[in-house]
Structures are given as C-alpha cells and as structure tokens.
Design a protein around this motif. Structure first.
Motif, PDB file in Angstrom:
ATOM      1  N   VAL A 123      29.411  -2.283  35.738  1.00  0.00           N
ATOM      2  CA  VAL A 123      30.786  -1.857  35.408  1.00  0.00           C
ATOM      3  C   VAL A 123      31.833  -2.393  36.195  1.00  0.00           C
ATOM      4  CG1 VAL A 123      32.309   0.215  34.686  1.00  0.00           C
ATOM      5  CG2 VAL A 123      29.783  -0.005  33.984  1.00  0.00           C
ATOM      6  N   SER A 124      32.856  -3.026  35.541  1.00  0.00           N
ATOM      7  CA  SER A 124      34.078  -3.241  36.074  1.00  0.00           C
ATOM      8  C   SER A 124      35.241  -2.885  35.410  1.00  0.00           C
ATOM      9  CB  SER A 124      33.979  -4.933  36.404  1.00  0.00           C
ATOM     10  OG  SER A 124      32.858  -5.435  37.265  1.00  0.00           O
ATOM     11  N   PHE A 125      36.450  -2.633  36.091  1.00  0.00           N
ATOM     12  CA  PHE A 125      37.591  -2.375  35.434  1.00  0.00           C
ATOM     13  C   PHE A 125      38.676  -2.038  36.574  1.00  0.00           C
ATOM     14  CE2 PHE A 125      35.642   1.698  35.878  1.00  0.00           C
ATOM     15  CZ  PHE A 125      36.518   2.609  36.429  1.00  0.00           C
ATOM     16  N   GLU A 126      39.937  -2.324  35.969  1.00  0.00           N
ATOM     17  CA  GLU A 126      41.097  -2.030  37.111  1.00  0.00           C
ATOM     18  C   GLU A 126      42.113  -1.216  36.502  1.00  0.00           C
ATOM     19  OE1 GLU A 126      42.951  -5.930  37.763  1.00  0.00           O
ATOM     20  OE2 GLU A 126      41.077  -6.762  38.510  1.00  0.00           O
ATOM     21  N   VAL A 127      42.832  -0.438  37.449  1.00  0.00           N
ATOM     22  CA  VAL A 127      43.691   0.480  37.085  1.00  0.00           C
ATOM     23  C   VAL A 127      45.043   0.144  37.902  1.00  0.00           C
ATOM     24  CG1 VAL A 127      44.431   2.773  36.673  1.00  0.00           C
ATOM     25  CG2 VAL A 127      42.135   2.262  36.462  1.00  0.00           C
ATOM     26  N   ALA A 128      46.223   0.049  37.194  1.00  0.00           N
ATOM     27  CA  ALA A 128      47.356  -0.073  37.741  1.00  0.00           C
ATOM     28  C   ALA A 128      48.189   1.036  38.017  1.00  0.00           C
ATOM     29  CB  ALA A 128      48.424  -0.964  36.718  1.00  0.00           C
ATOM     30  N   LEU A 129      49.044   1.045  38.961  1.00  0.00           N
ATOM     31  CA  LEU A 129      49.824   2.155  39.141  1.00  0.00           C
ATOM     32  C   LEU A 129      50.646   2.690  38.349  1.00  0.00           C
ATOM     33  CD1 LEU A 129      50.534   4.173  41.528  1.00  0.00           C
ATOM     34  CD2 LEU A 129      52.444   2.703  42.247  1.00  0.00           C
ATOM     35  N   GLY A 130      50.452   3.964  37.745  1.00  0.00           N
ATOM     36  CA  GLY A 130      51.267   4.586  36.645  1.00  0.00           C
ATOM     37  C   GLY A 130      50.697   4.410  35.279  1.00  0.00           C
ATOM     38  N   GLU A 131      49.377   3.826  35.569  1.00  0.00           N
ATOM     39  CA  GLU A 131      48.845   3.679  34.111  1.00  0.00           C
ATOM     40  C   GLU A 131      47.899   4.675  33.846  1.00  0.00           C
ATOM     41  OE1 GLU A 131      46.517  -0.317  32.057  1.00  0.00           O
ATOM     42  OE2 GLU A 131      46.082   0.262  34.075  1.00  0.00           O
ATOM     43  N   GLU A 189      56.876  12.269  35.774  1.00  0.00           N
ATOM     44  CA  GLU A 189      57.683  12.726  36.839  1.00  0.00           C
ATOM     45  C   GLU A 189      57.324  12.084  38.162  1.00  0.00           C
ATOM     46  OE1 GLU A 189      58.359  17.218  34.994  1.00  0.00           O
ATOM     47  OE2 GLU A 189      57.069  16.867  36.672  1.00  0.00           O
ATOM     48  N   SER A 190      55.847  11.827  38.279  1.00  0.00           N
ATOM     49  CA  SER A 190      55.308  11.365  39.688  1.00  0.00           C
ATOM     50  C   SER A 190      55.004  10.066  39.662  1.00  0.00           C
ATOM     51  CB  SER A 190      54.133  12.320  39.967  1.00  0.00           C
ATOM     52  OG  SER A 190      54.590  13.626  40.155  1.00  0.00           O
ATOM     53  N   GLY A 191      54.523   9.603  38.569  1.00  0.00           N
ATOM     54  CA  GLY A 191      54.107   7.971  38.565  1.00  0.00           C
ATOM     55  C   GLY A 191      52.986   7.685  38.958  1.00  0.00           C
ATOM     56  N   PHE A 192      52.013   8.644  39.188  1.00  0.00           N
ATOM     57  CA  PHE A 192      50.383   8.282  39.382  1.00  0.00           C
ATOM     58  C   PHE A 192      49.876   7.878  38.245  1.00  0.00           C
ATOM     59  CE2 PHE A 192      50.638  12.998  38.949  1.00  0.00           C
ATOM     60  CZ  PHE A 192      50.264  13.133  37.731  1.00  0.00           C
ATOM     61  N   SER A 193      48.560   7.375  38.416  1.00  0.00           N
ATOM     62  CA  SER A 193      47.518   6.794  37.373  1.00  0.00           C
ATOM     63  C   SER A 193      46.666   7.930  37.173  1.00  0.00           C
ATOM     64  CB  SER A 193      46.948   5.527  38.170  1.00  0.00           C
ATOM     65  OG  SER A 193      47.927   4.601  38.454  1.00  0.00           O
ATOM     66  N   TYR A 194      46.064   7.707  35.924  1.00  0.00           N
ATOM     67  CA  TYR A 194      44.981   8.546  35.418  1.00  0.00           C
ATOM     68  C   TYR A 194      43.671   7.497  35.165  1.00  0.00           C
ATOM     69  CZ  TYR A 194      47.781  12.537  34.543  1.00  0.00           C
ATOM     70  OH  TYR A 194      48.556  13.983  34.473  1.00  0.00           O
TER      71      TYR A 194
END
Length: 274
Positions: free
Chosen positions: A33-41, A202-207
């Motif tokens: 399994v491969s995937f990426e997550v950007a900041l704030g996404e 508010e904080s800009g983190f990723s989920y």
C-alpha cells in the motif's frame, strides 16, 4: 514535499486453526500500500471491515511494524525509528481511536489523561498542567471545570472529545482518526465531525481518516483512498472518487450509500467555497 509518505507497506499475520494438529497460515492484511498526505490535508481511507484500512493506519502511526515498505514523515524515514527518533515522531503524530472508553484509562482523571502525552515527552506547559488541561477541554467544547472527573462520568461523544483533546496536547502535525466517529450516534457524529474540521482550520494539521461510512468520508475529505482485500484499488480527490469512480469495488460501495440530498450538497459546496 508531502508530510507523510507510505511507500509499498506490507503486513502479514500468522494465524492458527483449532486443534492440536492445526496448521499455521499466513494472512496478508496489507499488500504493498502506498499513499501520501500533504500538510493541512485530509486523506480518508475507506473500505469494508477486513479491508486492511485500520492496519494501514496503525502502520502509519508506527503502532505496527510492516514486513516490507517504508513510512516517511516530514522527509525522514521512520520505519525503523527507535528511541529519541521514535519519540520525536510520536510527538508529531497522534491517534484518535474508535472506542473512546477503551482508550481512556478509567482510573485517571481527565486532566491526567489529556496531559499524558506531555508527560511521555517530558514537556511542562506554561501555567501548569491543570490550566493546560482546562484550555484543551474548552478547545474541544467541554466544560474546563470537569478536568477532575473520570471517563465514566461522560457520555460517548464527550469521551471522544477527551480523546481528541489528548491528541491535540502536543500540537501534532498529523492526527490519525481510526473509525473515530463510527461508535457514535448520528447526531453526535455530525457534531464531532464539525469539531474535527474546525480544529483543522484553526491549527492546519493533517488527518488520515479511517472510516467505512462513505457519507462521513464525503463530508470531511479532500482525497479518498478505497481499500479492498489489503490493497488500495482507487485513489483520487473526493469529487473524482464520488463523482466518477473507476474501480468496480468503489462503484459497489457507492451504490450502497443512501442518496445525499442534492439541495444540502449544494449548500455544503457553497459553504466550502466561501
């Protein structure tokens, strides 16, 4: 650069049948399994029970070690991180679990629970732990004066808010929600989803948001990965996956979802655009 990169991870479990002569067998829960997550996404991983989505989430959080592939966070390979490197990673990546009561120590006060990540990281907040715990409680919509209460004194939705407060304590860059709303009533689900989206603004983190409910996924996601039998069979933006799915499994999942009210959907899109 992506905040999180999961590259070809694989995880197998050894199972044994019943009886003294039962043979061992190997079950591949996650297969390259491969995937990426950007900041704030927000990337949602969706699939039926047994599809491998929760195992994938636990690998991404370094709660499980893969037998192959790698996990890269903020440009650093953390697949085999130990000691201080692993502690630094866990300071930046927090998890909200499905059942809030099983993840909250019933013998601890809320104050001790939500500040536990600070204890593990050796961090002393300005103003003291009690004041910081009260600030976290208020941030997730709970009464700050209830910090001295115990988990059993809260409802399921309130307990999940406590779990979210604990995840926020160390100001993470990534929060992994493993079926974080699936155990809640529908009305409470909506409230917790609104909270999660507000906190992200508010904080800009990723989920990384793990779910089997496509209606929930549609509400919170920017991108969606669909898993089936340990593999990602489709990955794209929310509109691509929901509006023009390519894989037959995805089409089957979508066909089972009750139709969303078009008027409500139009209002949601208009709200997001403003």
């Amino acid at each position: 650069m992506s905040l999180l990169e999961v590259r070809g991870v694989t995880k197998e479990f050894v199972t044994r049948g019943e009886g003294a002569m039962a043979r061992k067998s190997v079950f591949t829960a996650v297969d390259k399994v491969s995937f990426e997550v950007a900041l704030g996404e927000t990337l949602s991983i969706v699939g039926e029970s047994g599809s491998g989505k929760s195992t994938t989430a636990r690998i991404a959080a370094r709660l499980l070690d893969p037998i192959g592939g790698s996990v890269v966070f903020d440009g650093q390979d953390v697949t085999r991180a130990r000691g201080k490197d692993l502690a630094r990673f866990r300071n930046n990546v927090q998890v909200v679990f499905q059942d809030p009561f099983s993840s909250l120590n019933p013998r601890y006060t809320v104050e001790r629970i939500v500040t536990a990540p600070l204890t593990y990281q050796g961090i002393t907040p300005k103003g003291g732990r009690q004041a910081y715990a009260q600030e976290l409680m208020e941030r997730v919509g709970l009464n700050p004066d209830h910090c001295r209460r115990y988990p059993a004194q809260f409802s399921g939705g309130q307990a999940q808010r406590i779990g979210i407060a604990r995840a926020l304590a160390v100001n993470p860059k990534l929060v992994i929600c493993d079926e974080a709303v699936s155990a809640l009533d529908v009305s409470i689900q909506a409230q917790v989803l609104e909270l999660l989206m507000r906190l992200q603004r508010e904080s800009g983190f990723s989920y990384v948001f793990i779910a089997h409910d496509l209606a929930v996924v549609r509400q919170i996601s920017q991108r969606v990965a669909v898993m089936n039998r340990g593999r990602i069979v489709e990955l794209g933006t929310r509109d691509q996956v929901f509006g023009a799915p390519r894989d037959e499994y995805t089409k089957t999942l979508l066909a089972a979802v009750p139709r969303i009210n078009p008027e409500w959907d139009a209002k949601r899109r208009q709200k997001e655009a403003t």
